[in-house]
Design a protein around this motif. Structure first.
Motif, PDB file in Angstrom:
ATOM      1  N   THR A 191       0.851  -1.189   0.000  1.00  0.00           N
ATOM      2  CA  THR A 191       0.000   0.000   0.000  1.00  0.00           C
ATOM      3  C   THR A 191       0.884   1.234   0.000  1.00  0.00           C
ATOM      4  O   THR A 191       1.901   1.256   0.684  1.00  0.00           O
ATOM      5  N   PRO A 192       0.494   2.241  -0.777  1.00  0.00           N
ATOM      6  CA  PRO A 192       1.306   3.460  -0.768  1.00  0.00           C
ATOM      7  C   PRO A 192       1.025   4.286   0.475  1.00  0.00           C
ATOM      8  O   PRO A 192      -0.126   4.391   0.900  1.00  0.00           O
ATOM      9  N   THR A 193       2.066   4.811   1.075  1.00  0.00           N
ATOM     10  CA  THR A 193       1.863   5.753   2.171  1.00  0.00           C
ATOM     11  C   THR A 193       3.046   6.696   2.215  1.00  0.00           C
ATOM     12  O   THR A 193       4.160   6.327   1.863  1.00  0.00           O
ATOM     13  N   LEU A 194       2.782   7.922   2.637  1.00  0.00           N
ATOM     14  CA  LEU A 194       3.856   8.884   2.814  1.00  0.00           C
ATOM     15  C   LEU A 194       3.944   9.301   4.274  1.00  0.00           C
ATOM     16  O   LEU A 194       4.575  10.286   4.618  1.00  0.00           O
ATOM     17  N   ASP A 195       3.261   8.538   5.118  1.00  0.00           N
ATOM     18  CA  ASP A 195       3.226   8.857   6.534  1.00  0.00           C
ATOM     19  C   ASP A 195       4.632   8.713   7.127  1.00  0.00           C
ATOM     20  O   ASP A 195       5.266   7.664   6.988  1.00  0.00           O
ATOM     21  N   ILE A 196       5.119   9.771   7.780  1.00  0.00           N
ATOM     22  CA  ILE A 196       6.512   9.743   8.236  1.00  0.00           C
ATOM     23  C   ILE A 196       6.788   8.624   9.252  1.00  0.00           C
ATOM     24  O   ILE A 196       7.707   7.838   9.060  1.00  0.00           O
ATOM     25  N   PRO A 197       5.978   8.506  10.332  1.00  0.00           N
ATOM     26  CA  PRO A 197       6.291   7.421  11.289  1.00  0.00           C
ATOM     27  C   PRO A 197       6.259   6.034  10.637  1.00  0.00           C
ATOM     28  O   PRO A 197       7.123   5.192  10.905  1.00  0.00           O
ATOM     29  N   ILE A 198       5.282   5.813   9.762  1.00  0.00           N
ATOM     30  CA  ILE A 198       5.193   4.488   9.137  1.00  0.00           C
ATOM     31  C   ILE A 198       6.409   4.235   8.250  1.00  0.00           C
ATOM     32  O   ILE A 198       7.029   3.168   8.288  1.00  0.00           O
ATOM     33  N   LEU A 199       6.784   5.263   7.457  1.00  0.00           N
ATOM     34  CA  LEU A 199       7.913   5.056   6.551  1.00  0.00           C
ATOM     35  C   LEU A 199       9.209   4.852   7.325  1.00  0.00           C
ATOM     36  O   LEU A 199      10.048   4.031   6.939  1.00  0.00           O
ATOM     37  N   ILE A 200       9.367   5.584   8.430  1.00  0.00           N
ATOM     38  CA  ILE A 200      10.585   5.381   9.219  1.00  0.00           C
ATOM     39  C   ILE A 200      10.612   3.952   9.770  1.00  0.00           C
ATOM     40  O   ILE A 200      11.638   3.269   9.751  1.00  0.00           O
ATOM     41  N   ALA A 201       9.456   3.483  10.205  1.00  0.00           N
ATOM     42  CA  ALA A 201       9.395   2.115  10.732  1.00  0.00           C
ATOM     43  C   ALA A 201       9.636   1.091   9.632  1.00  0.00           C
ATOM     44  O   ALA A 201      10.194   0.017   9.873  1.00  0.00           O
ATOM     45  N   GLN A 202       9.204   1.419   8.403  1.00  0.00           N
ATOM     46  CA  GLN A 202       9.369   0.484   7.299  1.00  0.00           C
ATOM     47  C   GLN A 202      10.800   0.441   6.770  1.00  0.00           C
ATOM     48  O   GLN A 202      11.167  -0.479   6.055  1.00  0.00           O
ATOM     49  N   PRO A 267      16.282   8.051  13.928  1.00  0.00           N
ATOM     50  CA  PRO A 267      15.566   6.780  14.048  1.00  0.00           C
ATOM     51  C   PRO A 267      15.891   5.804  12.912  1.00  0.00           C
ATOM     52  O   PRO A 267      15.746   4.595  13.058  1.00  0.00           O
ATOM     53  N   MET A 268      16.340   6.327  11.766  1.00  0.00           N
ATOM     54  CA  MET A 268      16.670   5.442  10.650  1.00  0.00           C
ATOM     55  C   MET A 268      18.105   4.944  10.724  1.00  0.00           C
ATOM     56  O   MET A 268      18.442   3.896  10.185  1.00  0.00           O
ATOM     57  N   LEU A 269      18.941   5.741  11.407  1.00  0.00           N
ATOM     58  CA  LEU A 269      20.378   5.477  11.404  1.00  0.00           C
ATOM     59  C   LEU A 269      20.772   4.033  11.740  1.00  0.00           C
ATOM     60  O   LEU A 269      21.541   3.418  11.004  1.00  0.00           O
ATOM     61  N   PRO A 270      20.224   3.437  12.836  1.00  0.00           N
ATOM     62  CA  PRO A 270      20.713   2.097  13.181  1.00  0.00           C
ATOM     63  C   PRO A 270      20.384   1.045  12.135  1.00  0.00           C
ATOM     64  O   PRO A 270      20.999  -0.021  12.124  1.00  0.00           O
ATOM     65  N   PHE A 271      19.441   1.328  11.240  1.00  0.00           N
ATOM     66  CA  PHE A 271      19.046   0.303  10.282  1.00  0.00           C
ATOM     67  C   PHE A 271      19.719   0.464   8.936  1.00  0.00           C
ATOM     68  O   PHE A 271      19.456  -0.300   8.014  1.00  0.00           O
ATOM     69  N   THR A 272      20.584   1.487   8.789  1.00  0.00           N
ATOM     70  CA  THR A 272      21.306   1.594   7.531  1.00  0.00           C
ATOM     71  C   THR A 272      22.300   0.447   7.439  1.00  0.00           C
ATOM     72  O   THR A 272      22.611  -0.215   8.434  1.00  0.00           O
ATOM     73  N   ALA A 273      22.814   0.235   6.220  1.00  0.00           N
ATOM     74  CA  ALA A 273      23.726  -0.892   6.047  1.00  0.00           C
ATOM     75  C   ALA A 273      25.047  -0.637   6.763  1.00  0.00           C
ATOM     76  O   ALA A 273      25.713  -1.573   7.209  1.00  0.00           O
ATOM     77  N   SER A 274      25.444   0.632   6.846  1.00  0.00           N
ATOM     78  CA  SER A 274      26.721   0.922   7.494  1.00  0.00           C
ATOM     79  C   SER A 274      26.566   2.091   8.472  1.00  0.00           C
ATOM     80  O   SER A 274      26.981   3.211   8.159  1.00  0.00           O
ATOM     81  N   PRO A 275      25.927   1.836   9.604  1.00  0.00           N
ATOM     82  CA  PRO A 275      25.657   2.937  10.533  1.00  0.00           C
ATOM     83  C   PRO A 275      26.919   3.654  10.987  1.00  0.00           C
ATOM     84  O   PRO A 275      26.900   4.871  11.161  1.00  0.00           O
ATOM     85  N   ASN A 276      28.011   2.905  11.132  1.00  0.00           N
ATOM     86  CA  ASN A 276      29.213   3.576  11.639  1.00  0.00           C
ATOM     87  C   ASN A 276      29.755   4.582  10.651  1.00  0.00           C
ATOM     88  O   ASN A 276      30.243   5.650  11.037  1.00  0.00           O
TER      89      ASN A 276
END
Lengths: 495, 483
Positions: A191-202, A267-276
């Motif tokens: 489903t398309p969404t532009l909701d910020i909290p949902i997208l950050i969680a996704q 909130p997105m940082l820890p889930f990036t491929a290379s957080p460091n």
């Protein structure tokens, strides 16, 4: 319940349109005052009903807008945005008071632009939908562009165009990042969404690591240009210096870049491929900004340019604090945004007053102004002390939390930043001494002290700087709640 | 066959003929009434079209189809026609050839509407020519103005050449598949793929449509024609006629020749990139506002062409939606230049270039409504949020990323950033540069047309849902099951 967030966004925007229709300065400034004071009252009401012990979004409003694309009208505030809204709501009425007796061409447009900026900036802070967020984000550009290009200094056209193109390109890159996030999440959830909290969680469910890093960097680019951080700061000195005083203060109120860092990036940082790697990027940019901005400020001859570069240096603490990813440094960085907003407004107001009174801002041409302008001198001394980080004033709390917090995780970068402290003290004190103290420069002729409207508006901000320096908890508590929430995520991910 | 299905076209045809006949018998000073009559006819036709949205039918032995796609584009054409007729009321004031102006405009619109509904290449071609011939004549409407004549001449020669190429391409398609019916060609596409004639046909058709849509390098006529033709006619050309090229290309490439996708997709990608970049860069340096708008129109066509590359339902919907937004924005902008030209000419009859950007100095004070409307149009063209232009770019560019064409989206977004410079230049002239000239009263018909266009731009930008919905429905007609 009252749609209070919509009101504080729409009141300034609607009043901006009304102000445009007024004919005289008296009507324009009264409408502007009515609008900004109503926003202040609503914000204060909201502040007292705000639960600072939870990190969730509060006062949420949600209406479907374009369902087939997942666009909603979604507003909300949390501990990251509440203090920044408060900052805007407090400073803007004082700014209107500050300009109360000024004579300038087309006052109706002037006050309309002030109100439009307020509405747009608060809109960015409250938007919980990326579409809305981007709309307000771009909307902040337009009134500021006109502000600089109509009432700016001699170099206004260059400065306004540079500011516009620089930050517009950055927003477009950010938009690419938003698209990336939008479609990656759309693919995963169906489903398309532009909701910020949902997208950050996704974000964490995106499979490709490269995609995640690209999205993160695209968004980060949009934010750090707006902060601005070295090496993307070159629009700032031009725009801040050429802008009229009120425009410079509005620029200072534009804390949307740092807001994006806390609200979206961390909130997105820890889930990036290379957080460091991401942390290193932010830490380098932050610490270099602190040091580089301080050196540039030291070498400036123009007082307003010095203040503009000191702003680059101070905003470096925001980036560094965010990169520190411990609760102390993150909340310190958030507090730095708040405190910096208060301090810098006075610094720019003082520059404007000195320029109007003496006709120059070149530090060496000034001298001994304290004898003729005692009230301004008191206000400036307190603010300069706050800006260089004297204990007991708000700047100190922010900077010491950032440095102490980040020292745990990023000691090397903190040491770079520490080098800047001496330089920071030097340029502040040196400028103050040359401009305000010493022998009065007789060439300046007779100068009058600040008028009572200016005294009241600057005085209130100085009192707030003192108050938050001694008792930061009214805003720091909610910042702490949110920064703990963010950093606990990092701990879970083992960053 | 239910004639009611063709009610919008029939209404227009009757209006056009009535305008022509009445015009023969009334004196020049009362010919203003013809403009009102024409506008009324267009409004009725627009109303009939909107009220039949969602109808699904074919008429004339399946050669004309009424579906979401055709209805959507008919609305685009009728809206542009409405802006054209309203502003034409002022433009033709005191002109003894008023009836020809409106009749030609209306017949051009009928042609465009039949292109949108065509389900057969012959109908499509005939309708295409109906619209083209009428607009050739309109471009040369100012018979005594050499610029207008040059514009018409170039447009006519290049237009005829492109029609010839198109017809040749169609003949190859017919030769290979044995049918001119668009669904029939799609069904027999295997015959085209296996034969070299398919490739020849694609090349000829791309060139033919490239001229009409003004894709670089087939664009040479467009800046001269848009600049030289009367502004009101330029509005019809850029906003209407160009969209006709796009809807025809959608039908021929995306429906009929989809099997040859591999051949034309990459060609469109290259054309899109060259067109948008060239249009934007050349526009930077123009001193004639109309010429600048002409180059910006090239750039916008480049963006819309991206839909032919991406080919997802969302991208096609985005392209179709863009066509609607562009109709409002570009027609409005050209009408604003018409208002300025009127102002300049009323002050100095011998003025050589009324569209020079110096004439826009201080327009914010001299013609406040026109300046405000033009500001909205250029900001919308630049893609500033809460305008139709932003929403269009949002859907089209984001769908490009969705389909994995990130490079194309990046080029388009960078282009969009460049374009801001020349759009902002117009705003700068209007509001920041001083002028000593006096405020003048703004001609009412132009103002009404511009206000309608501004409302369109803002409503589409703000309350996009129904427009997006119908654009997506229209895209479903092109690719019923998706890919």
């Amino acid at each position: 319940m009252l749609p209070i967030l919509s009101l504080i966004v729409l009141i300034p925007l609607i009043f901006a349109a009304l102000t445009l229709l007024t004919k005289t300065k008296e009507q324009a400034r009264s409408l502007a005052l009515v609008a900004t004071v109503s926003v202040l009252l609503l914000t204060v009401y909201m502040y007292f009903n705000f639960d600072s012990s939870i990190a969730d979004n509060q006062f949420e409003e949600l209406v479907q807008w374009v369902p087939s694309l997942g666009i909603t009208y979604h507003l909300g505030v949390d501990g990251i945005s509440m203090p920044l809204i408060l900052l805007n709501a407090i400073v803007l009425p004082l700014l209107v008071l500050f300009t109360w007796n000024d004579d300038r061409k087309s006052p109706n447009k002037f006050y309309a632009l002030i109100l439009a900026t307020e509405g747009a900036v608060i809109g960015v802070f409250t938007a919980l939908d990326f579409f809305l967020f981007y709309v307000f984000w771009e909307l902040t550009l337009i009134p500021l562009f006109f502000m600089v290009s109509i009432w700016g200094g001699p170099n206004k056209h260059h400065a306004s165009i540079k500011f516009f193109i620089y930050t517009h390109v950055a927003s477009l890159v950010m938009l690419l990042g938003i698209f990336g996030l939008y479609f990656a999440a759309w693919e995963n959830t169906g489903t398309p969404t532009l909701d910020i909290p949902i997208l950050i969680a996704q974000f964490q469910f995106i499979e490709s690591g490269i995609a995640k890093d690209m999205i993160f960097l695209a968004l980060l680019f949009g934010f750090i240009v707006k902060i601005p951080s070295f090496p993307f700061h070159s629009w700032l000195p031009d725009a801040y210096t050429e802008a009229p005083t009120a425009g410079s203060v509005l620029f200072v109120m534009l804390k949307i870049g740092g807001y994006g860092l806390f609200k979206i990036m961390l909130p997105m940082l820890p889930f990036t491929a290379s957080p460091n790697l991401m942390i290193t990027i932010m830490a380098v940019l932050g610490s270099v900004s602190i040091l580089y901005g301080a050196f540039l400020a030291l070498s400036q001859k123009d007082l307003k340019k010095m203040v503009a570069y000191s702003s680059v240096s101070h905003m470096g603490y925001v980036t560094l604090g965010a990169a520190g990813i411990v609760s102390l440094s993150v909340s310190g960085a958030m507090f730095q945004q708040f405190s910096h907003g208060l301090i810098m407004s006075i610094m720019f107001m003082s520059c404007g007053i000195i320029n109007n009174a003496t006709g120059t801002r070149i530090i060496n041409d000034l001298g001994g102004l304290a004898q003729k302008m005692p009230k301004l001198a008191v206000i400036m001394v307190v603010t300069f002390m706050a800006s260089l980080g004297l204990p007991g004033l708000s700047g100190f709390i922010a900077e010491v939390s950032v440095l102490a917090g980040a020292f745990v995780s990023l000691p090397a970068y903190v040491i770079i930043a520490l080098l800047a402290i001496v330089i920071t003290a030097a340029y502040h004190l040196w400028a103050l001494q040359r401009a305000m103290f010493g022998v009065y420069n007789e060439k300046l002729g007779t100068v009058a002290d600040i008028n009572s409207y200016q005294t009241i508006s600057m005085g209130i901000i100085v009192i707030l700087i003192l108050y938050f320096g001694l008792n930061p908890s009214p805003v720091l508590d909610m910042m702490l709640t949110n920064s703990e929430h963010i950093t606990s995520l990092m701990a879970v991910m083992g960053v | 066959m239910d004639l009611m299905l063709l009610a919008p076209e029939i209404t227009l045809a009757i209006t056009g003929l009535a305008v022509l006949l009445i015009g023969l018998f009334i004196p020049t000073d009362s010919k203003k009434i013809l403009g009102y009559l024409a506008s009324l006819g267009v409004i009725v036709s627009l109303f009939l079209t909107v009220s039949s949205l969602g109808t699904q039918a074919t008429v004339f032995n399946d050669t004309v189809s009424i579906d979401a796609l055709s209805q959507f584009f008919k609305i685009v054409f009728l809206v542009v026609a409405l802006l054209f007729t309203i502003s034409g009321i002022k433009y033709t004031e005191g002109n003894s050839h008023t009836e020809e102006f409106f009749t030609l405009g209306i017949f051009a619109t009928i042609g465009m509407m039949f292109v949108a509904s065509a389900n057969d290449l012959m109908v499509l071609f005939v309708a295409f020519e109906l619209a083209s011939l009428a607009t050739y004549a309109l471009a040369g409407f100012e018979k005594k103005n050499p610029k207008s004549l040059e514009a018409a001449m170039k447009y006519f020669i290049i237009g005829s050449l492109s029609a010839a190429l198109m017809l040749l391409g169609i003949s190859y398609v017919y030769g290979a598949t044995g049918t001119t019916s668009i669904p029939g060609i799609a069904a027999n596409a295997g015959l085209l793929v296996s034969s070299p004639m398919g490739l020849v046909a694609v090349v000829l058709l791309i060139a033919g449509f490239g001229f009409k849509i003004a894709l670089v390098p087939f664009h040479m006529w467009a800046p001269d024609t848009y600049q030289g033709a009367p502004s009101v006619v330029s509005a019809l050309l850029a906003a209407g006629s160009k969209k006709m090229g796009i809807v025809a290309a959608l039908k021929i490439f995306v429906v009929a020749l989809i099997a040859l996708k591999a051949e034309w997709q990459i060609a469109f990608a290259i054309l899109a990139v060259i067109t948008m970049t060239y249009g934007n860069i050349v526009a930077l340096n123009q001193t004639s506002v109309k010429r600048m708008l002409a180059y910006s129109s090239l750039a916008q066509a480049g963006y819309i062409t991206m839909a032919f590359v991406v080919l997802t339902p969302m991208a096609l919907g985005g392209g179709i939606f863009y066509a609607l937004s562009h109709g409002f924005m570009k027609a409005g902008a050209f009408i604003a230049t018409a208002a300025v030209a009127y102002m300049v000419l009323s002050e100095n009859k011998d003025s050589n270039d009324p569209d020079h950007i110096d004439n826009f100095r201080g327009l914010g004070r001299r013609m406040p409504v026109t300046a405000l409307c033009l500001t909205v149009f250029v900001f919308a063209l630049a893609g500033i949020p809460l305008t139709a232009g932003y929403m269009s770019k949002f859907i089209l560019f984001s769908s490009t990323i969705q389909a994995g064409f990130v490079w194309l989206a990046v080029i388009a977004i960078l282009n969009s950033a460049i374009s801001l410079y020349y759009y902002a230049k117009i705003v700068k002239y209007m509001y920041f540069l001083p002028t000593d000239s006096e405020k003048i009263s703004e001609p009412l018909p132009y103002t009404i047309a511009m206000v309608i266009a501004v409302i369109g731009v803002l409503v589409i930008g703000f309350w996009s849902e129904p427009f997006v919905y119908w654009a997506m429905e229209a895209a479903k007609v092109l690719i019923p099951g998706g890919f």
